[in-house]
Enzyme design. Structure first.
Site, mmCIF file in Angstrom:
data_model
loop_
_atom_site.group_PDB
_atom_site.id
_atom_site.type_symbol
_atom_site.label_atom_id
_atom_site.label_comp_id
_atom_site.label_asym_id
_atom_site.label_seq_id
_atom_site.Cartn_x
_atom_site.Cartn_y
_atom_site.Cartn_z
ATOM 1 N N LYS A 13 -14.088 57.569 32.596
ATOM 2 C CA LYS A 13 -13.898 57.712 31.877
ATOM 3 C C LYS A 13 -13.837 57.869 31.019
ATOM 4 O O LYS A 13 -13.126 58.227 30.422
ATOM 5 C CB LYS A 13 -12.989 55.978 31.767
ATOM 6 C CG LYS A 13 -12.886 54.902 32.970
ATOM 7 C CD LYS A 13 -12.265 53.697 32.110
ATOM 8 C CE LYS A 13 -13.555 53.178 31.715
ATOM 9 N NZ LYS A 13 -15.254 53.005 32.576
ATOM 10 N N ARG A 85 -10.417 44.810 29.400
ATOM 11 C CA ARG A 85 -11.470 44.873 30.529
ATOM 12 C C ARG A 85 -10.933 43.360 31.588
ATOM 13 O O ARG A 85 -11.564 43.180 32.633
ATOM 14 C CB ARG A 85 -13.079 44.879 30.115
ATOM 15 C CG ARG A 85 -14.021 45.803 31.085
ATOM 16 C CD ARG A 85 -14.894 45.806 30.518
ATOM 17 N NE ARG A 85 -15.948 47.001 30.565
ATOM 18 C CZ ARG A 85 -16.421 48.453 30.209
ATOM 19 N NH1 ARG A 85 -15.469 48.134 29.401
ATOM 20 N NH2 ARG A 85 -17.603 48.802 30.924
ATOM 21 N N ARG A 124 -26.419 59.626 36.355
ATOM 22 C CA ARG A 124 -26.352 59.226 35.126
ATOM 23 C C ARG A 124 -27.585 59.496 34.061
ATOM 24 O O ARG A 124 -28.285 58.548 34.398
ATOM 25 C CB ARG A 124 -25.168 58.867 34.385
ATOM 26 C CG ARG A 124 -24.895 58.921 33.322
ATOM 27 C CD ARG A 124 -23.502 58.549 32.338
ATOM 28 N NE ARG A 124 -23.322 57.017 32.697
ATOM 29 C CZ ARG A 124 -22.544 55.983 32.222
ATOM 30 N NH1 ARG A 124 -21.533 57.125 32.105
ATOM 31 N NH2 ARG A 124 -22.678 55.011 32.698
ATOM 32 N N ARG A 157 -29.322 54.940 30.198
ATOM 33 C CA ARG A 157 -29.085 53.717 30.363
ATOM 34 C C ARG A 157 -29.491 53.141 30.614
ATOM 35 O O ARG A 157 -29.743 52.935 31.012
ATOM 36 C CB ARG A 157 -27.331 54.209 30.239
ATOM 37 C CG ARG A 157 -27.115 54.181 28.715
ATOM 38 C CD ARG A 157 -25.158 54.791 28.795
ATOM 39 N NE ARG A 157 -24.919 53.617 30.187
ATOM 40 C CZ ARG A 157 -23.403 53.830 29.075
ATOM 41 N NH1 ARG A 157 -22.684 54.611 28.952
ATOM 42 N NH2 ARG A 157 -22.418 52.454 30.056
ATOM 43 N N ARG A 168 -22.251 45.773 37.325
ATOM 44 C CA ARG A 168 -21.367 45.878 36.108
ATOM 45 C C ARG A 168 -20.301 46.309 37.007
ATOM 46 O O ARG A 168 -19.157 46.281 37.082
ATOM 47 C CB ARG A 168 -21.548 47.509 35.321
ATOM 48 C CG ARG A 168 -22.660 47.032 34.070
ATOM 49 C CD ARG A 168 -23.257 48.446 33.856
ATOM 50 N NE ARG A 168 -22.248 49.499 33.388
ATOM 51 C CZ ARG A 168 -22.949 50.854 33.001
ATOM 52 N NH1 ARG A 168 -23.885 50.941 34.185
ATOM 53 N NH2 ARG A 168 -21.916 51.694 33.271
#
Ligand code: ADP
Ligand code: ZN
Length: 217
Positions: A13, A85, A124, A157, A168
Site C-alpha cells: 500500500k 482500518r 523489509r 521497523r 499485525r
C-alpha cells in the site's frame, strides 16, 4: 476524488500509494506514516500512539479519526493509505466526508496471501532518516546498512519483527478484512493481485483510477 487502498501489512500500500499520488496529483494520507512522524517528534499524539504501534495493535479510533478529520480539506483529492482500518472508522470516514459533499470513488484491495505478506514484512528494512524502503533479499542497500539516498542508517521497523508482524496480520484479518465485504456491498471495491511485480501492480491500480476519473467527467 477519494480513493482508498486496502490491503494487509506488506501488500505494498505504502509503495503504491506514493507512486500513484504523485502520478495523479492526489494528496497521500498515510496514517501509519503520520504516527511514525508524530512518534519521532514526540508530540502528544505520538506519545499516545507509540505503545499501540510498537506492539502491532490499532491506535484507538478516537485518536485516528480526529487526526484524519483535521487533515482532510474540501476540494482536495485524497489517496487514503491505512485508513479506514475497521468498520467504525469506515463509518466515521463517511461522516467526515458528508459535509464536504464528497463520497468514496473507489476502494482498491491489494490482495496478497498471508505467508507472502509475512515474508515481505520481516525482510523489509527502512532508512531511519528518510524512510526509503529496502528489502534484504530483493532490494538491499548498496553499502551495508547505509541508505543509498541519504546515507542514513538502514534499520528494521520495530513492528516488523516476526512476532509483531504476525500480530499485525491477525489484526488485519480480524478488523480490516471485514471492510472488503462492506465496500463490495457498496459496489466500489476493485481487487488487484499484489503478488505481481510492483510496476504491474501500479498499472493495474492506475487502470482502475483512470476508469473512475472517466466516469466523473
Ligand atoms: P502496515 O499497514 O504495514 O501495518 P502502517 O504503517 O499502515 O503499516 O501502520 C502501522 C501502525 O500504525 C499500525 O499497526 C497501527 O498501530 C497504526 N495505525 C495506522 N493506521 C491506523 C488506523 N487507521 N487505525 C488505528 N491504528 C492505525
Ligand atoms: Zn535515507
Amino acid at each position: 476524488m477519494i480513493v482508498i487502498l486496502l490491503g494487509a501489512p506488506g501488500s505494498g500500500k505504502g509503495t503504491q500509494s506514493k507512486i500513484l499520488a504523485a502520478k495523479y496529483g492526489f494528496t497521500h494520507l498515510a496514517t501509519g506514516d503520520i504516527f511514525r512522524a508524530e512518534m519521532a517528534a514526540k508530540t502528544p499524539i505520538g506519545l499516545k500512539a507509540s505503545e499501540y504501534v510498537k506492539s502491532g495493535k490499532l491506535v484507538p479510533d478516537n485518536i485516528v479519526v480526529e487526526m484524519v478529520a483535521g487533515r482532510m480539506e474540501p476540494g482536495v483529492n485524497y489517496l487514503l493509505d491505512g485508513f479506514p482500518r475497521n468498520l467504525n472508522q469506515a463509518e466515521e470516514l463517511t461522516r467526515i466526508l458528508a459535509p464536504q459533499r464528497k463520497t468514496i470513488d473507489k476502494v482498491v484491495l491489494l490482495d496478497l496471501p498471508r505467508a507472502e505478506a509475512l515474508k515481505r514484512l520481516t525482510s523489509r528494512r527502512i532508512c531511519a532518516k528518510c524512510a526509503e524502503v529496502y528489502n534484504i533479499y530483493t532490494k538491499p542497500p548498496k553499502t551495508d546498512a547505509q541508505c543509498d539516498v541519504c546515507g542514513g542508517d538502514v534499520v528494521q521497523r520495530e513492528d516488523d519483527s516476526e512476532a509483531t508482524a504476525g500480530k499485525r496480520l491477525m489484526v488485519y484479518e480480524d478488523l480490516t478484512n471485514p471492510l472488503v465485504a462492506y465496500y463490495k456491498a457498496e459496489q466500489i471495491l476493485e481487487q488487484v493481485d499484489a503478488s505481481q511485480a510492483p510496476d504491474q501492480v501500479t498499472q493495474a491500480v492506475a487502470a482502475i483510477i483512470d476508469a473512475a476519473l472517466a466516469v466523473k467527467k
